[in-house]
Motif scaffolding. Sequence first.
Motif, PDB file in Angstrom:
ATOM      1  N   TYR A  17      -8.338  -0.871   9.942  1.00 35.39           N
ATOM      2  CA  TYR A  17      -8.229  -0.158   8.669  1.00 35.39           C
ATOM      3  C   TYR A  17      -8.969   1.175   8.769  1.00 35.39           C
ATOM      4  O   TYR A  17     -10.098   1.238   9.270  1.00 35.39           O
ATOM      5  CB  TYR A  17      -8.816  -0.978   7.531  1.00 35.39           C
ATOM      6  CG  TYR A  17      -8.941  -0.207   6.237  1.00 35.39           C
ATOM      7  CD1 TYR A  17      -7.834   0.016   5.430  1.00 35.39           C
ATOM      8  CD2 TYR A  17     -10.161   0.333   5.845  1.00 35.39           C
ATOM      9  CE1 TYR A  17      -7.942   0.745   4.256  1.00 35.39           C
ATOM     10  CE2 TYR A  17     -10.277   1.059   4.670  1.00 35.39           C
ATOM     11  CZ  TYR A  17      -9.159   1.259   3.879  1.00 35.39           C
ATOM     12  OH  TYR A  17      -9.274   1.984   2.727  1.00 35.39           O
ATOM     13  N   ILE A  18      -8.338   2.257   8.274  1.00 40.87           N
ATOM     14  CA  ILE A  18      -8.937   3.593   8.316  1.00 40.87           C
ATOM     15  C   ILE A  18      -8.830   4.221   6.930  1.00 40.87           C
ATOM     16  O   ILE A  18      -7.724   4.426   6.419  1.00 40.87           O
ATOM     17  CB  ILE A  18      -8.231   4.498   9.341  1.00 40.87           C
ATOM     18  CG1 ILE A  18      -8.332   3.886  10.741  1.00 40.87           C
ATOM     19  CG2 ILE A  18      -8.831   5.900   9.334  1.00 40.87           C
ATOM     20  CD1 ILE A  18      -7.557   4.636  11.781  1.00 40.87           C
ATOM     21  N   PRO A  19      -9.944   4.531   6.273  1.00 41.29           N
ATOM     22  CA  PRO A  19      -9.880   5.230   4.982  1.00 41.29           C
ATOM     23  C   PRO A  19      -9.389   6.656   5.194  1.00 41.29           C
ATOM     24  O   PRO A  19      -9.539   7.220   6.286  1.00 41.29           O
ATOM     25  CB  PRO A  19     -11.336   5.199   4.500  1.00 41.29           C
ATOM     26  CG  PRO A  19     -12.146   5.070   5.738  1.00 41.29           C
ATOM     27  CD  PRO A  19     -11.332   4.263   6.704  1.00 41.29           C
ATOM     28  N   GLY A  20      -8.797   7.225   4.165  1.00 42.50           N
ATOM     29  CA  GLY A  20      -8.287   8.587   4.313  1.00 42.50           C
ATOM     30  C   GLY A  20      -7.814   9.158   2.995  1.00 42.50           C
ATOM     31  O   GLY A  20      -8.167   8.684   1.918  1.00 42.50           O
ATOM     32  N   LYS A  21      -6.952  10.167   3.090  1.00 40.37           N
ATOM     33  CA  LYS A  21      -6.445  10.870   1.921  1.00 40.37           C
ATOM     34  C   LYS A  21      -5.263  10.107   1.323  1.00 40.37           C
ATOM     35  O   LYS A  21      -4.831   9.065   1.829  1.00 40.37           O
ATOM     36  CB  LYS A  21      -6.025  12.286   2.312  1.00 40.37           C
ATOM     37  CG  LYS A  21      -7.147  13.137   2.890  1.00 40.37           C
ATOM     38  CD  LYS A  21      -6.623  14.511   3.300  1.00 40.37           C
ATOM     39  CE  LYS A  21      -7.716  15.373   3.897  1.00 40.37           C
ATOM     40  NZ  LYS A  21      -7.226  16.693   4.344  1.00 40.37           N
ATOM     41  N   PHE A  22      -4.709  10.672   0.241  1.00 44.58           N
ATOM     42  CA  PHE A  22      -3.545  10.086  -0.410  1.00 44.58           C
ATOM     43  C   PHE A  22      -2.482  11.172  -0.575  1.00 44.58           C
ATOM     44  O   PHE A  22      -2.041  11.479  -1.669  1.00 44.58           O
ATOM     45  CB  PHE A  22      -3.924   9.477  -1.757  1.00 44.58           C
ATOM     46  CG  PHE A  22      -4.894   8.333  -1.626  1.00 44.58           C
ATOM     47  CD1 PHE A  22      -4.452   7.072  -1.314  1.00 44.58           C
ATOM     48  CD2 PHE A  22      -6.252   8.545  -1.794  1.00 44.58           C
ATOM     49  CE1 PHE A  22      -5.347   6.010  -1.187  1.00 44.58           C
ATOM     50  CE2 PHE A  22      -7.154   7.503  -1.670  1.00 44.58           C
ATOM     51  CZ  PHE A  22      -6.696   6.226  -1.357  1.00 44.58           C
ATOM     52  N   LEU A  23      -2.075  11.759   0.569  1.00 51.12           N
ATOM     53  CA  LEU A  23      -1.020  12.762   0.562  1.00 51.12           C
ATOM     54  C   LEU A  23       0.326  12.077   0.347  1.00 51.12           C
ATOM     55  O   LEU A  23       0.446  10.856   0.435  1.00 51.12           O
ATOM     56  CB  LEU A  23      -1.009  13.519   1.891  1.00 51.12           C
ATOM     57  CG  LEU A  23      -2.309  14.214   2.319  1.00 51.12           C
ATOM     58  CD1 LEU A  23      -2.145  14.812   3.720  1.00 51.12           C
ATOM     59  CD2 LEU A  23      -2.702  15.300   1.325  1.00 51.12           C
ATOM     60  N   ASN A  24       1.340  12.869   0.066  1.00 51.95           N
ATOM     61  CA  ASN A  24       2.697  12.340  -0.045  1.00 51.95           C
ATOM     62  C   ASN A  24       3.041  11.616   1.252  1.00 51.95           C
ATOM     63  O   ASN A  24       3.011  12.207   2.330  1.00 51.95           O
ATOM     64  CB  ASN A  24       3.671  13.497  -0.300  1.00 51.95           C
ATOM     65  CG  ASN A  24       5.090  12.999  -0.544  1.00 51.95           C
ATOM     66  OD1 ASN A  24       5.414  11.841  -0.306  1.00 51.95           O
ATOM     67  ND2 ASN A  24       5.941  13.891  -1.023  1.00 51.95           N
ATOM     68  N   ALA A  25       3.376  10.329   1.176  1.00 54.77           N
ATOM     69  CA  ALA A  25       3.637   9.531   2.373  1.00 54.77           C
ATOM     70  C   ALA A  25       4.881   9.987   3.118  1.00 54.77           C
ATOM     71  O   ALA A  25       5.093   9.583   4.269  1.00 54.77           O
ATOM     72  CB  ALA A  25       3.775   8.055   1.985  1.00 54.77           C
TER      73      ALA A  25
ATOM     74  N   ILE B 176      -4.127  -0.965   0.259  1.00 54.21           N
ATOM     75  CA  ILE B 176      -3.352  -1.718   1.228  1.00 54.21           C
ATOM     76  C   ILE B 176      -3.929  -3.134   1.246  1.00 54.21           C
ATOM     77  O   ILE B 176      -5.119  -3.327   1.468  1.00 54.21           O
ATOM     78  CB  ILE B 176      -3.439  -1.090   2.629  1.00 54.21           C
ATOM     79  CG1 ILE B 176      -2.902   0.348   2.594  1.00 54.21           C
ATOM     80  CG2 ILE B 176      -2.676  -1.923   3.641  1.00 54.21           C
ATOM     81  CD1 ILE B 176      -3.125   1.117   3.878  1.00 54.21           C
ATOM     82  N   ILE B 177      -3.095  -4.127   1.003  1.00 57.86           N
ATOM     83  CA  ILE B 177      -3.564  -5.506   0.868  1.00 57.86           C
ATOM     84  C   ILE B 177      -2.977  -6.353   1.992  1.00 57.86           C
ATOM     85  O   ILE B 177      -1.762  -6.584   2.038  1.00 57.86           O
ATOM     86  CB  ILE B 177      -3.148  -6.083  -0.493  1.00 57.86           C
ATOM     87  CG1 ILE B 177      -3.696  -5.208  -1.620  1.00 57.86           C
ATOM     88  CG2 ILE B 177      -3.645  -7.523  -0.645  1.00 57.86           C
ATOM     89  CD1 ILE B 177      -3.118  -5.501  -2.963  1.00 57.86           C
TER      90      ILE B 177
END
Length: 249
Positions: free
Chosen positions: A140-148, A185-186
């Motif tokens: 798991y890697i935290p990051g931004k929430f750009l348009n996927a 993300i679950i």
Amino acid sequence: MAGELKDNRGRGEAEWRWPSVHPEGRKFGLIALVAALAVLFGLDWEYLGWPMLALTVFVFAFFRDPERVVPQGEHLIVSPADGLVSLITQVPPPPELQGDDGSGRGLGTEPVTRISIFMSVFDVHINRAPVSGTLQRVVYIPGKFLNADLDKASEENERQHMLIERADGVPIGFTQIAGLVARRIIPFVKPGDLLAAGQRIGLIRFGSRVDVYLPAGTDSRVLLGQKVVAGETVLAETGKQGLIEGVSL
């Protein structure tokens, strides 16, 4: 994964049924329903209550979890997500999936075909295993929430990498990527689990993307712009190459 065997000779049964709602979404649907009923009947604010009731229906529909008929074949790679094939490109695998970290051999550093599947808020968001095998790695890697839908989302957004090793030793990597609206993300599985192709492995809430990294010497069997179905659409067959063309009508 237990299930009824169906084939292309007519074995098995087919019937339409309402898709169930995944337990992860029931609490959100119930919260939305209670709030809508309170506004509609408790406060008698119809102008707000009816839209909230419509939103409740959407919440339940978002977390729908339909059954899927998974093609069986040791060389088949099925789609892990419902959605639109938004990118097909040659790229090196993510660093987290490249080498052997002690959990199993990685994908290597040479460029491979990456298939990106964009899930809109209207798609089913339950993700499924693309192949049968042992789940060797979850990163798991935290990051931004750009348009996927953007290519750079693969490197900048919140994401979770998974590596499955098939019984023949071939590793298959894929990545769940949070999007502009998705915020969590679950996972349903953990390293060491033995997975069946098409088995539910997790979900991403409210719009997102999944990248699949094909083994070397394998080309995509889906086309750019094609709609795919998790657990049913065959993305590729390992060792098979060749140009496939389509026409948008």
